[in-house]
Every structure is written in structure tokens, then in C-alpha cells.
Design an enzyme around this catalytic site. Structure first.
Site, short mmCIF file in Angstrom:
data_model
loop_
_atom_site.label_atom_id
_atom_site.label_comp_id
_atom_site.label_asym_id
_atom_site.label_seq_id
_atom_site.Cartn_x
_atom_site.Cartn_y
_atom_site.Cartn_z
N SER B 128 0.67 -1.00 -0.12
CA SER B 128 -0.10 0.18 -0.03
C SER B 128 0.96 1.38 -0.07
O SER B 128 2.29 1.10 0.19
CB SER B 128 -0.78 -0.08 1.16
OG SER B 128 -0.02 0.18 2.45
N ASP B 129 0.36 2.35 -0.03
CA ASP B 129 0.95 3.74 -0.19
C ASP B 129 2.05 3.75 1.24
O ASP B 129 2.93 4.14 1.14
CB ASP B 129 0.19 4.69 -0.36
CG ASP B 129 -0.31 4.86 -1.74
OD1 ASP B 129 0.43 4.11 -2.73
OD2 ASP B 129 -0.94 5.38 -2.21
N CYS B 130 1.10 3.41 2.20
CA CYS B 130 1.57 3.62 3.64
C CYS B 130 2.71 2.38 3.80
O CYS B 130 3.69 2.58 4.70
CB CYS B 130 0.79 3.80 4.66
SG CYS B 130 -0.66 2.64 4.47
N TYR B 131 2.36 1.08 3.46
CA TYR B 131 3.26 -0.07 3.53
C TYR B 131 3.63 -0.63 2.31
O TYR B 131 2.84 -1.45 1.90
CB TYR B 131 2.53 -1.04 4.64
CG TYR B 131 2.04 -0.76 5.96
CD1 TYR B 131 3.43 -0.61 6.85
CD2 TYR B 131 1.01 -0.30 6.44
CE1 TYR B 131 3.04 -0.23 8.10
CE2 TYR B 131 0.65 0.06 7.60
CZ TYR B 131 1.74 0.15 8.66
OH TYR B 131 1.58 0.38 9.93
N PRO B 132 4.66 -0.04 1.61
CA PRO B 132 4.98 -0.38 0.36
C PRO B 132 5.52 -1.66 0.21
O PRO B 132 5.27 -2.53 -0.80
CB PRO B 132 6.16 0.34 -0.21
CG PRO B 132 6.78 0.90 1.14
CD PRO B 132 5.46 0.97 2.31
#
Ligand code: SF4
Ligand code: SF4
Lengths: 127, 503
Positions: B128-132
């Protein structure tokens, strides 16, 4: 002393009976598994007759091995639960006064049932 | 007389408290009387050590760089729960390894952590954008974890019904190995030492109460799942810090053909406040009754064979139908005593303060079975009624012809009354026709010990029979013992896909 006797002649040749006749020694068959192509028997013989019975069985075509010890228990793994007690056909296991498991390996006939029954994989049989 | 919890804590601090283990209480009460025992004893310690399948722990790993929201998580190839945000998991004791099957499971991961052995963490994420980050593999010991908190949903059963097996097949169950034909009895539980048995009305055991859990000081969370106190089968939810635990009191185990489980040592100190506590803690093995249930019946409602006390079970044998049947314990009474004694040591050394529940446990609770909204499939729905049969006195050649004509692999064998008396397979027949001169009859070559099913049996139970006996068809019999159909493994296989384990 216990001998593990393995033979390969379709069970038609009563070699243990013959060994009794040849040697005159009484042999106690503790466990036997015989199927169509081979058989295995655990026999108990008096210590002093062990050698002559072994030789007689070998002459009759069997493989013979002396069984030194029965079941062995890893004391680090055993928790003294007692799950092995009631499933052993020879009453090898019992509790001492402190609820610790003690074993009488001499009675073991190496059937292997306890190896699967022990929840802690503390038991092995080797021969 | 009444002693306050503050008074008892004061004595514990001064080192003047008198502490005994629960197994000693009956004799003390007998000798001193109830009032005397109340004056003499301040704390009774309890203990139990046995298989507690419903156990596990929350683990926190901290953030990786770049960070990952771990959605699928494996520890030594055992899957942990992946629905707890980014960096936590719950590892359950009975979860099996994906590579080692029932030989290794969540219980072993827990034991490895407690023994400070390295454990491989593997995790995946969709990113995800926060957890690449998409995946991670690393090796960790318990010292690398921020938290390793054991939280066990269902522990310390008040008592547990014993098991036997009246069927003619050897069973491997979570109650251990059960020999056929009532060959043994297996039980679990510490009887007189059991925590809840010493406080059956939950006056002292409740939320926030300190306990011994796996060698660490933990506490009671509250009632456990399946808690059924009104029928005498209470349970507890417990928690403790895995970092303080010892493998003397937490042990991974494997029940053959059931899978991994965790042996947990639990003990609860009970403050002796009043006469009611004295009476409750004077409980003896003779007073704690359970049923012996028949695991030969594969149903939730396993029939009770008889009632029995822990005293009888512990004696080594129990009489059933005039025969002495040997008993085995799955839990360890020796280690249960070790727990109760360790707890006493802690208290003697002033290492523990007692407290009363901050929230009491419901004593009227009853655990209900599952509500099922879909009917289970029965054997009658998939059995094959076009079954060809032979008579036991028929000659082999005739049976061979029937086999060839019907394309069947199994022929149920009937006697003259039409009852099922055996079964022959293509293999039995082909062996026999090699020697036509022997004039063999069907009954000479058939298998007499036939494993059967019934039309109204759920198919999963039939499937278990096929698997257990390594066979490929089951005759379906009616109430009179007549064969009415055959159930083929191939038909079952199409319906049951998710049995796992046995590829
Ligand atoms: S079953 Fe295993 S762990 Fe239990 S007492 Fe026997 S050897 Fe020990
Ligand atoms: S191998 Fe068989 S006879 Fe020997 S101890 Fe185990 S169960 Fe008993």
C-alpha cells in the site's frame, strides 16, 4: 534374552518349531508377524542357550539378531503423563510413588504401540 | 471467623503466612476440623498440567524498513493470524506446519520461542502507499520481539470426561490412543489439585486474579470459551508473558492423527478467607465425578458408559461390565504437583500478592452446541443401490463371473437369511481362481470383519472410516444387518474436497 528372527520362506517352514526340536531348548514366541513373503518373530530364550538357538535358526535360513534393549525413554521429553501405561500390552510402564513414570524394559516386546501413543515423542524402540 | 485478603497479603509480606498445596487440604481439615483449618491455613495452591489445545500467543515484531503490513504470516511454516493491522500476529497451538504436517505446529513455535531458539518469520502483503513492502523473511528469537503475550481462550477445564472405545477399531484421538473393544480408558485432569475444582462457585477465581501460567506470573482474564459452569465444566481464559515462561511448564505435544497441541501448566493460589473456602479446598479425588464416554460413536453426543471418580481413574484401573480396564492419564499429575509447589515457593518468598476478582465469573453459564443452518449430507444421498451380491456358499467361479459382468470391485457376501457376513474383492477372487482344483467357496476367501456404514450416517463419518481402514468401498447396512447399497470412495471424493493432510 530376546532374539529377533526374520525369515523369508512364506511361513510354510515351521523353523521355530524345528529349532526347538534341534536344540531341545524351549523358545517363547512373544510376538510374530507373518505375511505371504516373509515373517518376523521376537522370541525369548534362556541366556545360556541364546547362542545355540541363534545358530540353529541361522542354519534353518533365518536372520537372527540379539535384541539388547527394548523401548527407551528420553527423560528430557517425558512429562510423566502416563498415556503410555494402558496401551502397552506388556505393562512396561507404571507410576512410582511420586507419580513419575518408570519402565521395565525387559518386558518390552517391541510392538511399537507406545511410540505413537506418547504425546511428547519421548519413546523410541531400537533393535 | 473471616480473614480479609489484606490480612493474608500482610502475612505473605511478613513471611508468616501458612501455605499448603490443595492435595494436602483434605487431611488438614480432617485433623484440625474446618475452624481449625481456617485458623491454620492462609493460602491453598492449586495446579494442573495437561493438553490445552485452545492456547496461543500474540506476538509483536516491530516495523521493518521499508515497512510492511503483514497479511499472511508464517512462523517456521506454521501460519499465524494475519488480520491484526501491520506487525502483530496470533499464533495458535494446534495450527499445523505447511511443510511438516502434524509433526510440527503452533505449539512447537511457542516452545521454540520459549527455549530462545531462532524462528523464521515469513510474511506477505499486497502493498500500500503507507506500507510499500510486499514480502519479508527474517529469523527472530523471543528477545527480538517487543511482546510475546500468551492469551489462551480456553484453559484449566474444571474436569473432563474420560474416554474409552467400544468399537472394534483402534482410534487415535485428542484423548490419546483408544484400544478397540474397551481396551483402555484415557482421562485428563488433576482432580483434587485442579484450580476450579477447589473454587467451584468462582468466589475467588475471576478477572484479574494472579496465577501461574507456564512458569510465569500471569492472570485470569475471565471465563474461558465453552465455559459451562452450571454443568460443572468451567473454563478460564488466561494470560501471561511468554518471555518469563519455561519449557518445564509449557510443552509442545503431538496427538497422533489429531495433530499438535500444547501442554500448559496452570496454578491459582486461593486465599483462605472463610469456612466456605476451607470446605471447597477440602475436595478429594473421590468427590470429583465424571463420565466415561464412548469415542467409538463418532457423534457430539458420545454415550456415557458409566460415572467414575478421579480417585478410581488414578488407581490405575476401572471396572466396566465386570472387567478391570486399565487407565491412562494424558495430563501429568507429577507436573501438576510441581506447579502447585512452585506457586507455594513463590508465595513463601513473598514474590506474589493475592487479589480478589475485579469482575466475577458467571456460575450459571451453560455452553450450547452449534446452530447449523445447513443439513449435512447423508450416505443415502450418494450411495449406489445397484449392488451385486453373492451368497457365502457360492463357488468362486460364479462370484468371478458376477464380478466381471457387473464391473464391480467389491461384492458383499450374504448368508441364507440375507444378512451381510463378509465382503470379497476382485483381488481375493483372482487369487482364488488361480487354483480351480481347490473348489473354494466364497466364504473361504471373504473378509469377515466388514466395516460398514448406514444410510443415515453423515458422509464425513463414512469418509473417516474409509481413510482409517485404507479401503475404497463400504457396504451400507439396514437395521437388520442386510446390505442395501455400496458407498464408493470415488463418489465421496467428489463431495469431500477439503479434508487436507492426506494428499
Ligand atoms: S506417554 Fe510419553 S510423556 Fe507420557 S509418561 Fe509415557 S513416555 Fe512419558
Ligand atoms: S514397544 Fe510395545 S511392549 Fe514395548 S513398551 Fe512399547 S507398547 Fe510396551
Amino acid at each position: 534374552m530376546k532374539l529377533l528372527v526374520t525369515f523369508y520362506d512364506k511361513g510354510t517352514n515351521p523353523i521355530i518349531a524345528k529349532a526347538v526340536m534341534d536344540t531341545g531348548v524351549l523358545i517363547n514366541v512373544e510376538r510374530a508377524v507373518i505375511n505371504s513373503s516373509e515373517g518376523e518373530a521376537l522370541v525369548d530364550v534362556p541366556d545360556d542357550a541364546c547362542h545355540i538357538v541363534g545358530e540353529a535358526l541361522k542354519r534353518l535360513g533365518a536372520d537372527v539378531r540379539i535384541v539388547e534393549n527394548g523401548v527407551s525413554r528420553d527423560l528430557n521429553r517425558c512429562v510423566s503423563c502416563g498415556a503410555c501405561i494402558s496401551i502397552c500390552p506388556k505393562e512396561v510402564f507404571s507410576f512410582d510413588d511420586d507419580w513419575m513414570i518408570v519402565t521395565d524394559e525387559k518386558k518390552c516386546i517391541l510392538c511399537g504401540r507406545c511410540v505413537l501413543a506418547c504425546p511428547h515423542q519421548a519413546l523410541t524402540i531400537s533393535y | 471467623m473471616h480473614k480479609s485478603i489484606d490480612l493474608i497479603n500482610q502475612r505473605l509480606q511478613d513471611g508468616t503466612a501458612k501455605i499448603v498445596t490443595a492435595d494436602q487440604m483434605p487431611a488438614i481439615v480432617e485433623e484440625l476440623g474446618e475452624e481449625g483449618a481456617l485458623a491454620e491455613v492462609d493460602v491453598v495452591t492449586t495446579g494442573t498440567f495437561g493438553a490445552m489445545c485452545s492456547s496461543g500467543g500474540f506476538l509483536n515484531f516491530g516495523h521493518a524498513e521499508p515497512p510492511i503490513k503483514m497479511e499472511r504470516i508464517w512462523l517456521n511454516d506454521v501460519e499465524g493470524y494475519g488480520g491484526l493491522a501491520a506487525v502483530d500476529t496470533y499464533i495458535g497451538a494446534t495450527m499445523q506446519s505447511e511443510t511438516r504436517g502434524e509433526r510440527y505446529g503452533g505449539a512447537h513455535v511457542i516452545e521454540d520461542f520459549i527455549n530462545k531458539r531462532p524462528v523464521e518469520l515469513r510474511a506477505q502483503s499486497k502493498g500500500s502507499d503507507c506500507y510499500p513492502r510486499r514480502s519479508i523473511t527474517t529469523e527472530l528469537t523471543i528477545d527480538d520481539l517487543n511482546q510475546a503475550i500468551m492469551v489462551n481462550p480456553r484453559n484449566a477445564y474444571q474436569r473432563y470426561d474420560a474416554a474409552t472405545n467400544t468399537s472394534n477399531t483402534l482410534l487415535y484421538t485428542y484423548m490419546g490412543t483408544l484400544l478397540p473393544n474397551t481396551g483402555n480408558i484415557s482421562y485428563s485432569g488433576a482432580g483434587t489439585l485442579n484450580p476450579i475444582c477447589n473454587d467451584p462457585n468462582f468466589r475467588l477465581i475471576g478477572s484479574g486474579v494472579p496465577l501461574f501460567l507456564g512458569g510465569a506470573q500471569g492472570m485470569v482474564v475471565g471465563e474461558g470459551t465453552q465455559h459451562s459452569s452450571s454443568s460443572g465444566f468451567g473454563t478460564l481464559m488466561t494470560t501471561g508473558d511468554m518471555k518469563d515462561m519455561s519449557s518445564d511448564f509449557i510443552r509442545a505435544a503431538i496427538m497422533h492423527r489429531y495433530g499438535p497441541t500444547l501442554y500448559v501448566g496452570i496454578g491459582i493460589p486461593l486465599p483462605v478467607l472463610d469456612i466456605d473456602v476451607v470446605r471447597a479446598t477440602a475436595v478429594r479425588d473421590e468427590d470429583i465425578m465424571i463420565s466415561i464416554r464412548d469415542y467409538g460413536v463418532p457423534s457430539r453426543n458420545r454415550p456415557a458408559v458409566r460415572k467414575v471418580s478421579y480417585a478410581e481413574l488414578k488407581s490405575g484401573s476401572v471396572e466396566l461390565n465386570g472387567e478391570e480396564i486399565r487407565t491412562s492419564s494424558l495430563s501429568s499429575y507429577r507436573n501438576a504437583l510441581a506447579v502447585a509447589r512452585k506457586l507455594k515457593d513463590w508465595l513463601d518468598q513473598g514474590q506474589m500478592t493475592l487479589s480478589l476478582p475485579t469482575r466475577y465469573i458467571d456460575t450459571a453459564r451453560i455452553s450450547r452446541p452449534m446452530r447449523e443452518t445447513k443439513r449435512v449430507t447423508l450416505v443415502s444421498e450418494i450411495m449406489d443401490t445397484r449392488v451385486i451380491m453373492v451368497k457365502e456358499d457360492e463357488e468362486i467361479q460364479l462370484a468371478a463371473k458376477k464380478l466381471l459382468k457387473g464391473e464391480a470391485n467389491h461384492l458383499p457376501v450374504q448368508n441364507n437369511e440375507g444378512c451381510l457376513v463378509g465382503i470379497v474383492t476382485t483381488f481375493d477372487i483372482s487369487k482364488a481362481v488361480v487354483h480351480p482344483e481347490r473348489k473354494l467357496k466364497v466364504k473361504d476367501v471373504m473378509t469377515r470383519n466388514v466395516i460398514t456404514t448406514e444410510a443415515n450416517e453423515p458422509i464425513d463419518i463414512a469418509a473417516q472410516k474409509l481413510e482409517h481402514h485404507h479401503i475404497s468401498a463400504l457396504p451400507v447396512v439396514d437395521a437388520k444387518g442386510c446390505c442395501i447399497a455400496l458407498l464408493h470412495a470415488s463418489d465421496l471424493g467428489r463431495l469431500i474436497t477439503s479434508h487436507g493432510g492426506n494428499q
